[in-house]
Design a protein around this motif. Structure first.
Motif, short mmCIF file in Angstrom:
data_model
loop_
_atom_site.label_atom_id
_atom_site.label_comp_id
_atom_site.label_asym_id
_atom_site.label_seq_id
_atom_site.Cartn_x
_atom_site.Cartn_y
_atom_site.Cartn_z
N ASP A 138 -22.85 12.18 -23.33
CA ASP A 138 -22.85 10.73 -23.13
C ASP A 138 -24.27 10.19 -23.00
O ASP A 138 -24.61 9.13 -23.55
CB ASP A 138 -22.06 10.37 -21.88
N MET A 139 -25.10 10.90 -22.25
CA MET A 139 -26.48 10.46 -22.05
C MET A 139 -27.24 10.43 -23.38
O MET A 139 -27.89 9.44 -23.72
CB MET A 139 -27.20 11.40 -21.08
N VAL A 140 -27.15 11.51 -24.15
CA VAL A 140 -27.85 11.58 -25.43
C VAL A 140 -27.26 10.59 -26.42
O VAL A 140 -27.98 10.00 -27.23
CB VAL A 140 -27.82 13.02 -25.98
N ARG A 161 -17.82 7.58 -33.17
CA ARG A 161 -16.51 8.22 -32.99
C ARG A 161 -16.66 9.24 -31.86
O ARG A 161 -17.61 10.01 -31.81
CB ARG A 161 -16.06 8.90 -34.28
N LEU A 162 -15.66 9.23 -30.94
CA LEU A 162 -15.74 10.07 -29.75
C LEU A 162 -14.40 10.72 -29.44
O LEU A 162 -13.35 10.15 -29.73
CB LEU A 162 -16.15 9.22 -28.53
N PRO A 163 -14.44 11.88 -28.78
CA PRO A 163 -13.18 12.55 -28.38
C PRO A 163 -12.68 12.05 -27.03
O PRO A 163 -12.50 12.81 -26.09
CB PRO A 163 -13.59 14.02 -28.32
N SER A 179 -14.20 4.58 -32.06
CA SER A 179 -12.93 5.12 -32.55
C SER A 179 -12.83 6.59 -32.17
O SER A 179 -13.82 7.21 -31.77
CB SER A 179 -12.82 4.95 -34.07
N PHE A 180 -11.66 7.15 -32.33
CA PHE A 180 -11.41 8.53 -31.89
C PHE A 180 -11.81 9.53 -32.96
O PHE A 180 -11.60 9.33 -34.15
CB PHE A 180 -9.95 8.72 -31.53
N HIS A 181 -12.37 10.65 -32.50
CA HIS A 181 -12.64 11.81 -33.34
C HIS A 181 -12.76 13.01 -32.42
O HIS A 181 -12.97 12.86 -31.21
CB HIS A 181 -13.93 11.63 -34.15
N LEU A 187 -21.85 7.17 -37.42
CA LEU A 187 -21.60 6.96 -38.84
C LEU A 187 -22.51 5.84 -39.35
O LEU A 187 -22.52 4.74 -38.79
CB LEU A 187 -20.15 6.58 -39.10
N LEU A 188 -23.25 6.15 -40.41
CA LEU A 188 -24.09 5.15 -41.08
C LEU A 188 -23.67 5.06 -42.54
O LEU A 188 -23.27 6.07 -43.13
CB LEU A 188 -25.57 5.55 -41.00
#
Length: 319
Positions: A138-140, A161-163, A179-181, A187-188
């Motif tokens: 989260d920090m990075v 995208r985050l789990p 969004s979920f991943h 994403l660029l």
């Protein structure tokens, strides 16, 4: 595994905002003889993780990593300025970010994944402790999101995208929908990574960063005046925009009402501290950098020259 020593020093400083005793935390470290301010020293990553875990457990804040990521805003501005001096393309900037993690903070790695539509930057962390791993990521995440946002043209923002199944804390801190991943990913658009770094934003940072650092250095580390602590936190969180009261309050152990009461007892308010910072920046930009009124208004986040001049008049500069 070794990481950059000043990062542990920054973590110890942050712990003090959580009403934690920095000296007690230092006593649990293995390298007590290290100079944590030394730009060349590396420290054992386990020391960093031990302090971070202590902060998470003491504050009972499972999103400590998000708060840390925004606390390190000022340092991140220095990184993006360094990147801009080394390269002109966003793709090369990403490569420098990868190298930066590899050499100074290898607790997280960043891997580029190409597909037909997107240029994907994926973050990974080898830490087995789930809570620690998520907070480190989260920090990075916060830091790299800020770096990419500053490098990209104004009309673009990286998608994330985050789990996670409850993304609201990330939406609030980053001001973006996620969004979920199954992995942490940026994403660029594929066609944007070869574009030139946003020179206008970099120029703004180049103007402000030395002044921000000078203003921070004027605040003594031993200063226990609460308004000075708030001022120091505000300056650390500048990105380069000045943070809101709600953003700053989240970095302290106190409620909004308690912070307001403590400032009132010192004859101060959050607004007066912010106005003082803006007034000082305004004087610096107009007298030392000789910028036009409309440029200063833009840099300080005003809607236009008239709004900025109205604020100047309120400060009593041209009344």
């Amino acid at each position: 595994m070794k990481i950059f020593a000043p990062y542990l020093n920054a973590l110890l400083e942050y712990a003090q905002y959580q009403n934690m005793d920095g000296d007690s935390l230092k006593n649990i470290l293995t390298g007590l003889d290290l100079n944590l301010h030394n730009q060349d020293d590396m420290i054992n990553a386990n020391d960093y993780l031990t302090v971070l875990k202590s902060i998470i457990e003491t504050t009972e804040n499972e999103h400590t990593g998000l708060n840390l990521g925004t606390y390190f805003n000022l340092g991140a501005l220095g990184l993006v300025l360094e990147i801009s001096l080394s390269t002109s393309s966003i793709q090369q900037g990403v490569f420098i970010l990868q190298s930066f993690l590899d050499t100074k903070f290898p607790l997280v790695s960043a891997t580029v994944i190409d597909d037909s539509e997107h240029y994907i930057l994926q973050l990974d962390c080898p830490i087995k402790d789930d809570l620690l791993r998520r907070n480190i990521l989260d920090m990075v995440l916060c830091i790299i999101y800020r770096e990419l946002s500053l490098m990209l043209p104004n009309t673009y923002k990286p998608k994330i995208r985050l789990p996670v199944i409850a993304p609201k804390p990330y939406n609030d801190v980053l001001n973006i929908d996620v969004s979920f991943h199954t992995n942490y990913q940026f994403l660029l658009p594929s066609d944007i990574v070869s574009a030139e770094i946003n020179k206008n934003k970099i120029k703004e940072i180049e103007f402000l960063l030395p002044k921000f650092i000078a203003m921070l250095n004027e605040i003594k580390d031993s200063d226990t005046i609460f308004s000075a602590q708030i001022r120091k936190m505000i300056l650390n969180m500048c990105a380069p925009e000045i943070p809101s009261f709600e953003q700053v309050q989240q970095q302290f152990f106190y409620s909004k009402r308690t912070i307001q009461r403590k400032l009132t007892q010192e004859g101060m308010s959050f607004r007066s501290i912010v106005n003082d910072i803006k007034k000082e920046l305004s004087f610096y930009l107009s007298h030392e950098k000789h910028l036009k009124t409309q440029d200063i208004a833009y840099i300080l986040g005003y809607s236009g020259s008239s709004a900025y001049l109205h604020a100047v008049k309120a400060w009593g500069k041209f009344s």
